[in-house]
Design a protein around this motif. Sequence first.
Motif, PDB file in Angstrom:
ATOM      1  N   LEU A 132     -51.011 -13.773  41.656  1.00 18.47           N
ATOM      2  CA  LEU A 132     -51.062 -14.989  42.608  1.00 18.47           C
ATOM      3  C   LEU A 132     -51.853 -15.110  43.548  1.00 18.47           C
ATOM      4  O   LEU A 132     -52.104 -16.176  44.199  1.00 18.47           O
ATOM      5  N   ASN A 133     -52.427 -13.880  44.054  1.00 14.41           N
ATOM      6  CA  ASN A 133     -53.110 -13.777  45.422  1.00 14.41           C
ATOM      7  C   ASN A 133     -54.488 -14.475  45.057  1.00 14.41           C
ATOM      8  O   ASN A 133     -55.079 -14.018  44.046  1.00 14.41           O
ATOM      9  N   PRO A 134     -54.918 -15.484  45.671  1.00 16.02           N
ATOM     10  CA  PRO A 134     -55.981 -16.389  45.386  1.00 16.02           C
ATOM     11  C   PRO A 134     -57.474 -15.396  45.480  1.00 16.02           C
ATOM     12  O   PRO A 134     -58.565 -15.610  45.014  1.00 16.02           O
ATOM     13  N   LEU A 135     -57.384 -14.269  46.308  1.00 13.34           N
ATOM     14  CA  LEU A 135     -58.376 -13.334  46.529  1.00 13.34           C
ATOM     15  C   LEU A 135     -58.394 -12.310  45.600  1.00 13.34           C
ATOM     16  O   LEU A 135     -59.603 -11.766  45.473  1.00 13.34           O
ATOM     17  N   TYR A 136     -57.437 -12.290  44.763  1.00 11.78           N
ATOM     18  CA  TYR A 136     -57.598 -11.170  43.678  1.00 11.78           C
ATOM     19  C   TYR A 136     -57.953 -11.738  42.475  1.00 11.78           C
ATOM     20  O   TYR A 136     -57.986 -12.624  42.100  1.00 11.78           O
ATOM     21  N   LEU A 137     -59.209 -11.125  41.960  1.00 10.53           N
ATOM     22  CA  LEU A 137     -59.925 -11.386  40.701  1.00 10.53           C
ATOM     23  C   LEU A 137     -58.986 -10.904  39.474  1.00 10.53           C
ATOM     24  O   LEU A 137     -59.101  -9.738  39.301  1.00 10.53           O
ATOM     25  N   PRO A 138     -58.716 -11.692  38.484  1.00  9.32           N
ATOM     26  CA  PRO A 138     -58.020 -11.234  37.753  1.00  9.32           C
ATOM     27  C   PRO A 138     -58.718 -10.261  36.655  1.00  9.32           C
ATOM     28  O   PRO A 138     -60.139 -10.636  36.230  1.00  9.32           O
ATOM     29  N   GLY A 139     -58.302  -9.154  36.247  1.00 10.07           N
ATOM     30  CA  GLY A 139     -58.868  -8.161  35.530  1.00 10.07           C
ATOM     31  C   GLY A 139     -59.413  -7.053  36.307  1.00 10.07           C
ATOM     32  O   GLY A 139     -59.808  -6.177  35.798  1.00 10.07           O
ATOM     33  N   SER A 140     -59.420  -7.217  37.830  1.00  8.30           N
ATOM     34  CA  SER A 140     -59.992  -6.267  38.567  1.00  8.30           C
ATOM     35  C   SER A 140     -59.059  -5.120  38.801  1.00  8.30           C
ATOM     36  O   SER A 140     -57.817  -5.225  38.700  1.00  8.30           O
ATOM     37  N   ARG A 141     -59.419  -4.228  39.557  1.00  9.01           N
ATOM     38  CA  ARG A 141     -58.448  -3.076  40.135  1.00  9.01           C
ATOM     39  C   ARG A 141     -57.473  -3.630  40.944  1.00  9.01           C
ATOM     40  O   ARG A 141     -57.946  -4.377  41.966  1.00  9.01           O
ATOM     41  N   ILE A 142     -56.142  -3.145  40.843  1.00  6.44           N
ATOM     42  CA  ILE A 142     -55.299  -3.513  41.969  1.00  6.44           C
ATOM     43  C   ILE A 142     -55.548  -2.470  43.047  1.00  6.44           C
ATOM     44  O   ILE A 142     -55.142  -1.525  42.716  1.00  6.44           O
ATOM     45  N   THR A 143     -55.924  -2.706  44.086  1.00  8.56           N
ATOM     46  CA  THR A 143     -55.979  -1.736  45.111  1.00  8.56           C
ATOM     47  C   THR A 143     -54.935  -1.571  46.215  1.00  8.56           C
ATOM     48  O   THR A 143     -54.975  -0.553  46.947  1.00  8.56           O
ATOM     49  N   SER A 144     -54.133  -2.431  46.181  1.00  8.54           N
ATOM     50  CA  SER A 144     -53.031  -2.228  47.361  1.00  8.54           C
ATOM     51  C   SER A 144     -52.213  -1.125  47.030  1.00  8.54           C
ATOM     52  O   SER A 144     -51.501  -0.889  45.867  1.00  8.54           O
ATOM     53  N   SER A 145     -51.894  -0.258  48.385  1.00  7.69           N
ATOM     54  CA  SER A 145     -51.060   0.973  48.054  1.00  7.69           C
ATOM     55  C   SER A 145     -49.715   0.736  48.176  1.00  7.69           C
ATOM     56  O   SER A 145     -49.099   1.493  47.626  1.00  7.69           O
ATOM     57  N   HIS A 146     -49.230  -0.613  48.562  1.00  4.95           N
ATOM     58  CA  HIS A 146     -47.967  -0.877  48.341  1.00  4.95           C
ATOM     59  C   HIS A 146     -47.562  -1.081  46.886  1.00  4.95           C
ATOM     60  O   HIS A 146     -46.396  -0.775  46.435  1.00  4.95           O
ATOM     61  N   PHE A 147     -48.563  -1.576  46.151  1.00  4.08           N
ATOM     62  CA  PHE A 147     -48.327  -1.885  44.796  1.00  4.08           C
ATOM     63  C   PHE A 147     -48.051  -0.360  43.923  1.00  4.08           C
ATOM     64  O   PHE A 147     -46.952  -0.162  43.477  1.00  4.08           O
ATOM     65  N   ASN A 148     -48.709   0.398  44.512  1.00  7.36           N
ATOM     66  CA  ASN A 148     -48.812   1.982  43.966  1.00  7.36           C
ATOM     67  C   ASN A 148     -47.459   2.361  44.154  1.00  7.36           C
ATOM     68  O   ASN A 148     -46.881   3.069  43.534  1.00  7.36           O
ATOM     69  N   THR A 149     -46.956   2.268  45.520  1.00  4.75           N
ATOM     70  CA  THR A 149     -45.645   2.886  45.986  1.00  4.75           C
ATOM     71  C   THR A 149     -44.692   2.235  45.159  1.00  4.75           C
ATOM     72  O   THR A 149     -43.618   2.904  44.754  1.00  4.75           O
ATOM     73  N   LYS A 150     -44.736   0.752  45.071  1.00  7.86           N
ATOM     74  CA  LYS A 150     -43.582   0.184  44.033  1.00  7.86           C
ATOM     75  C   LYS A 150     -43.524   0.846  42.666  1.00  7.86           C
ATOM     76  O   LYS A 150     -42.260   0.650  42.058  1.00  7.86           O
ATOM     77  N   VAL A 151     -44.723   0.701  42.108  1.00 10.26           N
ATOM     78  CA  VAL A 151     -44.446   1.247  40.660  1.00 10.26           C
ATOM     79  C   VAL A 151     -44.114   2.740  40.621  1.00 10.26           C
ATOM     80  O   VAL A 151     -43.274   2.852  39.862  1.00 10.26           O
ATOM     81  N   GLY A 152     -44.455   3.500  41.858  1.00  7.94           N
ATOM     82  CA  GLY A 152     -43.823   4.853  41.518  1.00  7.94           C
ATOM     83  C   GLY A 152     -42.444   4.905  41.652  1.00  7.94           C
ATOM     84  O   GLY A 152     -41.663   5.702  40.910  1.00  7.94           O
ATOM     85  N   ALA A 153     -41.813   3.849  42.819  1.00  4.90           N
ATOM     86  CA  ALA A 153     -40.535   3.858  42.730  1.00  4.90           C
ATOM     87  C   ALA A 153     -39.484   3.619  41.529  1.00  4.90           C
ATOM     88  O   ALA A 153     -38.604   4.007  41.085  1.00  4.90           O
ATOM     89  N   LEU A 154     -40.239   2.426  40.908  1.00  7.85           N
ATOM     90  CA  LEU A 154     -39.941   1.867  39.736  1.00  7.85           C
ATOM     91  C   LEU A 154     -39.928   3.055  38.570  1.00  7.85           C
ATOM     92  O   LEU A 154     -39.056   3.135  37.798  1.00  7.85           O
ATOM     93  N   ALA A 155     -40.827   3.935  38.729  1.00  5.36           N
ATOM     94  CA  ALA A 155     -41.050   4.786  37.597  1.00  5.36           C
ATOM     95  C   ALA A 155     -39.861   5.814  37.745  1.00  5.36           C
ATOM     96  O   ALA A 155     -39.105   6.375  36.768  1.00  5.36           O
ATOM     97  N   ARG A 156     -39.658   6.143  38.816  1.00  8.81           N
ATOM     98  CA  ARG A 156     -38.332   7.257  39.357  1.00  8.81           C
ATOM     99  C   ARG A 156     -37.197   6.678  38.694  1.00  8.81           C
ATOM    100  O   ARG A 156     -36.358   7.138  38.357  1.00  8.81           O
ATOM    101  N   LYS A 157     -37.174   5.219  39.178  1.00  8.46           N
ATOM    102  CA  LYS A 157     -35.799   4.701  38.742  1.00  8.46           C
ATOM    103  C   LYS A 157     -35.427   4.651  37.347  1.00  8.46           C
ATOM    104  O   LYS A 157     -34.382   4.998  36.871  1.00  8.46           O
ATOM    105  N   TYR A 158     -36.537   4.267  36.623  1.00 10.64           N
ATOM    106  CA  TYR A 158     -36.330   4.063  35.199  1.00 10.64           C
ATOM    107  C   TYR A 158     -36.710   5.203  34.181  1.00 10.64           C
ATOM    108  O   TYR A 158     -36.366   5.068  32.891  1.00 10.64           O
ATOM    109  N   LEU A 159     -37.373   6.052  34.735  1.00 10.58           N
ATOM    110  CA  LEU A 159     -38.132   6.932  33.716  1.00 10.58           C
ATOM    111  C   LEU A 159     -37.495   8.113  34.127  1.00 10.58           C
ATOM    112  O   LEU A 159     -37.259   8.616  35.055  1.00 10.58           O
TER     113      LEU A 159
END
Lengths: 109, 194
Positions: free
Chosen positions: A82-109
């Motif tokens: 939804l970020n208008p400055l994010y180009l759909p299909g490009s790399r997601i560079t946010s480190s916060h995104f990384n942390t959240k995915v890591g937390a979800l991985a620990r939670k569910y996997l």
Amino acid sequence: QREDAAQLPQFILQAALDIVQDLAWTTSAMILKTIDKFNDLVVSVYVTDDHTRFMLLHDSRSDDGIKSFFQEVHELYIKSLLNPLYLPGSRITSSHFNTKVGALARKYL
Amino acid sequence: MIGTGKIKQYANVLDKPLGKGKQEVSLSAFAFLFSELVQYNQTQVDNISELETRLEDAGYAVGARVLELLCHRDKGNRRETRLLGILSFVHSTVWKVLFGKVADSLEKGTEHEDEYMISEKELLVNRFISIPKDMGTFHCGAFVAGIVKGVLENAGFPAVVTAHFVPVEGQQRPRTTILIKFAEEVLRREARLG
């Protein structure tokens, strides 16, 4: 250990991409479950509406955990999209995104 | 203090829940914003087709996001794999959320297999816009055409989408038609899926 063992997960996932391509059009569900096996590793895939693929390489784990994991990652993906400055299909560079995915991985996997 | 609710502040947008979103936005605010968008682009281009392309690109970005958001919100995570499915999704769900009503009609083109048309008496974006005579066939609905294109292409149905004025007898203002022409691969895949 082979020298390129570190690239092996990447390699397996890329190889599975072709299968996903065809499979995505046969079903209207988003979770494609297990689509490929390599030795004892399994590839599970979740395809969103705009055909963004979330691919997970793992040794056999609980189906439900994986499903919930994918759904939550999907929500995170939509929020970054939804970020208008994010180009759909490009790399997601946010480190916060990384942390959240890591937390979800620990939670569910 | 009276009337202060505690709104939870989120440090990062990724933590905020997606939620249902605001149902209504002020029409005048949108009209001003859109008119500014058009005017700004007018200063940047030399001719009409470039202006239409720019508006279309702006709409494309909206379409890409609207597709994911709406599928997640309204369709409970089922993807559209068939042509008619995605067209009716655009015609009802997308239109309902963006413009407050479903589109007036969805028709299949009679001359070509790959053409479909969504018609509207008056596009919301055009309500406060009048086109000067010297701009000929320019249509601000190029923005909406861009939105439709964004939705279709990202869902895997590449298409060329344009907006046209269609004069109607007995009515002073012409109707607007969004013409969708699908790429060959879409038709081939549809035929394969049977």
